[in-house]
Design a protein around this motif. Structure first.
Motif, PDB file in Angstrom:
ATOM      1  N   VAL A 170       0.823  -1.211   0.000  1.00  0.00           N
ATOM      2  CA  VAL A 170       0.000   0.000   0.000  1.00  0.00           C
ATOM      3  C   VAL A 170       0.862   1.267   0.000  1.00  0.00           C
ATOM      4  CG1 VAL A 170      -1.957  -1.111   1.150  1.00  0.00           C
ATOM      5  CG2 VAL A 170      -0.190  -0.041   2.519  1.00  0.00           C
ATOM      6  N   PRO A 171       0.345   2.341  -0.615  1.00  0.00           N
ATOM      7  CA  PRO A 171       1.079   3.604  -0.616  1.00  0.00           C
ATOM      8  C   PRO A 171       0.897   4.349   0.703  1.00  0.00           C
ATOM      9  CG  PRO A 171      -0.975   3.868  -1.811  1.00  0.00           C
ATOM     10  CD  PRO A 171      -0.885   2.416  -1.414  1.00  0.00           C
ATOM     11  N   ASN A 172       1.939   5.063   1.103  1.00  0.00           N
ATOM     12  CA  ASN A 172       1.865   5.946   2.268  1.00  0.00           C
ATOM     13  C   ASN A 172       1.705   7.387   1.787  1.00  0.00           C
ATOM     14  OD1 ASN A 172       2.220   4.070   4.415  1.00  0.00           O
ATOM     15  ND2 ASN A 172       4.383   3.926   3.867  1.00  0.00           N
ATOM     16  N   GLU A 173       1.253   8.235   2.662  1.00  0.00           N
ATOM     17  CA  GLU A 173       1.053   9.654   2.310  1.00  0.00           C
ATOM     18  C   GLU A 173       2.356  10.340   1.911  1.00  0.00           C
ATOM     19  OE1 GLU A 173      -1.066  11.703   5.361  1.00  0.00           O
ATOM     20  OE2 GLU A 173      -2.780  10.351   5.259  1.00  0.00           O
ATOM     21  N   ASP A 174       3.480   9.879   2.446  1.00  0.00           N
ATOM     22  CA  ASP A 174       4.769  10.518   2.151  1.00  0.00           C
ATOM     23  C   ASP A 174       5.419  10.013   0.856  1.00  0.00           C
ATOM     24  OD1 ASP A 174       5.654   8.002   2.865  1.00  0.00           O
ATOM     25  OD2 ASP A 174       6.919   8.681   4.515  1.00  0.00           O
ATOM     26  N   GLY A 175       4.709   9.151   0.119  1.00  0.00           N
ATOM     27  CA  GLY A 175       5.233   8.650  -1.145  1.00  0.00           C
ATOM     28  C   GLY A 175       5.964   7.323  -1.047  1.00  0.00           C
ATOM     29  N   THR A 176       6.211   6.833   0.163  1.00  0.00           N
ATOM     30  CA  THR A 176       6.836   5.532   0.322  1.00  0.00           C
ATOM     31  C   THR A 176       5.757   4.442   0.209  1.00  0.00           C
ATOM     32  OG1 THR A 176       6.590   5.570   2.738  1.00  0.00           O
ATOM     33  CG2 THR A 176       8.659   6.445   1.820  1.00  0.00           C
ATOM     34  N   ALA A 185      -3.062  -5.189  11.189  1.00  0.00           N
ATOM     35  CA  ALA A 185      -1.799  -4.827  11.838  1.00  0.00           C
ATOM     36  C   ALA A 185      -1.785  -3.326  12.098  1.00  0.00           C
ATOM     37  CB  ALA A 185      -0.616  -5.222  10.969  1.00  0.00           C
ATOM     38  N   LYS A 186      -1.248  -2.941  13.233  1.00  0.00           N
ATOM     39  CA  LYS A 186      -1.143  -1.513  13.551  1.00  0.00           C
ATOM     40  C   LYS A 186       0.023  -0.870  12.821  1.00  0.00           C
ATOM     41  CE  LYS A 186      -3.372  -1.817  18.013  1.00  0.00           C
ATOM     42  NZ  LYS A 186      -3.291  -1.558  19.431  1.00  0.00           N
ATOM     43  N   ARG A 187       1.077  -1.672  12.582  1.00  0.00           N
ATOM     44  CA  ARG A 187       2.262  -1.145  11.906  1.00  0.00           C
ATOM     45  C   ARG A 187       2.573  -1.975  10.673  1.00  0.00           C
ATOM     46  NH1 ARG A 187       6.991  -0.532  16.141  1.00  0.00           N
ATOM     47  NH2 ARG A 187       7.308  -2.580  15.270  1.00  0.00           N
ATOM     48  N   ALA A 188       3.293  -1.364   9.753  1.00  0.00           N
ATOM     49  CA  ALA A 188       3.707  -2.058   8.541  1.00  0.00           C
ATOM     50  C   ALA A 188       4.790  -3.082   8.861  1.00  0.00           C
ATOM     51  CB  ALA A 188       4.238  -1.057   7.528  1.00  0.00           C
ATOM     52  N   SER A 189       4.824  -4.158   8.093  1.00  0.00           N
ATOM     53  CA  SER A 189       5.894  -5.161   8.223  1.00  0.00           C
ATOM     54  C   SER A 189       7.210  -4.585   7.731  1.00  0.00           C
ATOM     55  CB  SER A 189       5.572  -6.404   7.400  1.00  0.00           C
ATOM     56  OG  SER A 189       4.361  -6.972   7.791  1.00  0.00           O
ATOM     57  N   SER A 190       7.125  -3.774   6.653  1.00  0.00           N
ATOM     58  CA  SER A 190       8.321  -3.141   6.102  1.00  0.00           C
ATOM     59  C   SER A 190       7.933  -1.910   5.297  1.00  0.00           C
ATOM     60  CB  SER A 190       9.105  -4.127   5.231  1.00  0.00           C
ATOM     61  OG  SER A 190       8.296  -4.617   4.184  1.00  0.00           O
ATOM     62  N   LEU A 191       8.887  -0.987   5.160  1.00  0.00           N
ATOM     63  CA  LEU A 191       8.692   0.249   4.391  1.00  0.00           C
ATOM     64  C   LEU A 191       9.714   0.299   3.265  1.00  0.00           C
ATOM     65  CD1 LEU A 191       8.284   2.797   7.309  1.00  0.00           C
ATOM     66  CD2 LEU A 191       6.474   1.832   5.888  1.00  0.00           C
ATOM     67  N   HIS A 192       9.299   0.856   2.098  1.00  0.00           N
ATOM     68  CA  HIS A 192      10.163   0.871   0.921  1.00  0.00           C
ATOM     69  C   HIS A 192      10.015   2.185   0.174  1.00  0.00           C
ATOM     70  CE1 HIS A 192      10.741  -3.420   1.614  1.00  0.00           C
ATOM     71  NE2 HIS A 192       9.461  -3.413   1.936  1.00  0.00           N
ATOM     72  N   GLN A 193      11.072   2.561  -0.543  1.00  0.00           N
ATOM     73  CA  GLN A 193      11.057   3.805  -1.305  1.00  0.00           C
ATOM     74  C   GLN A 193      10.219   3.702  -2.582  1.00  0.00           C
ATOM     75  OE1 GLN A 193      12.332   6.814  -0.314  1.00  0.00           O
ATOM     76  NE2 GLN A 193      12.519   5.678   1.595  1.00  0.00           N
ATOM     77  N   THR A 194      10.155   2.508  -3.170  1.00  0.00           N
ATOM     78  CA  THR A 194       9.390   2.339  -4.403  1.00  0.00           C
ATOM     79  C   THR A 194       8.402   1.184  -4.263  1.00  0.00           C
ATOM     80  OG1 THR A 194      10.906   0.751  -5.427  1.00  0.00           O
ATOM     81  CG2 THR A 194      11.380   3.104  -5.777  1.00  0.00           C
ATOM     82  N   GLN A 195       7.390   1.210  -5.124  1.00  0.00           N
ATOM     83  CA  GLN A 195       6.416   0.128  -5.128  1.00  0.00           C
ATOM     84  C   GLN A 195       7.084  -1.184  -5.538  1.00  0.00           C
ATOM     85  OE1 GLN A 195       3.382  -0.008  -8.210  1.00  0.00           O
ATOM     86  NE2 GLN A 195       1.840  -0.492  -6.657  1.00  0.00           N
ATOM     87  N   ALA A 196       7.993  -1.125  -6.506  1.00  0.00           N
ATOM     88  CA  ALA A 196       8.687  -2.329  -6.977  1.00  0.00           C
ATOM     89  C   ALA A 196       9.457  -2.999  -5.843  1.00  0.00           C
ATOM     90  CB  ALA A 196       9.623  -1.993  -8.132  1.00  0.00           C
ATOM     91  N   GLU A 197      10.146  -2.210  -5.008  1.00  0.00           N
ATOM     92  CA  GLU A 197      10.877  -2.765  -3.868  1.00  0.00           C
ATOM     93  C   GLU A 197       9.913  -3.409  -2.885  1.00  0.00           C
ATOM     94  OE1 GLU A 197      13.005   0.543  -2.252  1.00  0.00           O
ATOM     95  OE2 GLU A 197      14.511   0.534  -3.849  1.00  0.00           O
ATOM     96  N   ALA A 198       8.778  -2.767  -2.650  1.00  0.00           N
ATOM     97  CA  ALA A 198       7.784  -3.300  -1.721  1.00  0.00           C
ATOM     98  C   ALA A 198       7.207  -4.608  -2.242  1.00  0.00           C
ATOM     99  CB  ALA A 198       6.675  -2.282  -1.488  1.00  0.00           C
ATOM    100  N   ILE A 199       6.948  -4.679  -3.545  1.00  0.00           N
ATOM    101  CA  ILE A 199       6.407  -5.898  -4.147  1.00  0.00           C
ATOM    102  C   ILE A 199       7.408  -7.040  -4.024  1.00  0.00           C
ATOM    103  CG2 ILE A 199       5.720  -6.965  -6.330  1.00  0.00           C
ATOM    104  CD1 ILE A 199       4.513  -4.191  -7.087  1.00  0.00           C
ATOM    105  N   ASP A 200       8.676  -6.779  -4.346  1.00  0.00           N
ATOM    106  CA  ASP A 200       9.710  -7.816  -4.229  1.00  0.00           C
ATOM    107  C   ASP A 200       9.806  -8.338  -2.804  1.00  0.00           C
ATOM    108  OD1 ASP A 200      10.354  -7.694  -6.905  1.00  0.00           O
ATOM    109  OD2 ASP A 200      12.121  -6.423  -6.613  1.00  0.00           O
ATOM    110  N   SER A 201       9.772  -7.440  -1.843  1.00  0.00           N
ATOM    111  CA  SER A 201       9.853  -7.821  -0.443  1.00  0.00           C
ATOM    112  C   SER A 201       8.629  -8.652  -0.028  1.00  0.00           C
ATOM    113  CB  SER A 201       9.961  -6.577   0.432  1.00  0.00           C
ATOM    114  OG  SER A 201       9.913  -6.918   1.794  1.00  0.00           O
TER     115      SER A 201
END
Length: 80
Positions: free
Chosen positions: A11-17, A25-41
């Motif tokens: 999912v996208p965050n308001e800050d663009g990450t 879940a209250k918190r994200a499992s992980s945060l990423h700079q790009t959608q592609a990085e998040a998908i791979d993770s």
């Protein structure tokens, strides 16, 4: 065997990450700079956990593409 699928939402965050987050879940499992990085993770995590669906959201929050992954050592997996 079967059972309920686990889910990981990309999912996208308001800050663009981008975040990988499990339902309720209250918190994200992980945060990423790009959608592609998040998908791979998320895909890597889903393959490790097995029977896990990766649900990719677009910048507008709408679901783009769901995929289910099984662990590599899953005996139900067929070779082909």
């Amino acid at each position: 065997m079967g059972g309920k699928k686990n889910q990981i939402h990309v999912v996208p965050n308001e800050d663009g990450t981008w975040a990988n987050k499990k339902p309720n879940a209250k918190r994200a499992s992980s945060l990423h700079q790009t959608q592609a990085e998040a998908i791979d993770s998320a895909r890597g995590q889903a393959k490790r956990e097995g029977n896990t669906e990766v649900i990719i959201h677009g910048r507008d929050g709408k679901i783009r593409n769901p995929n289910t992954y099984k662990r590599k050592d899953d005996p139900r997996k067929t070779k082909g």
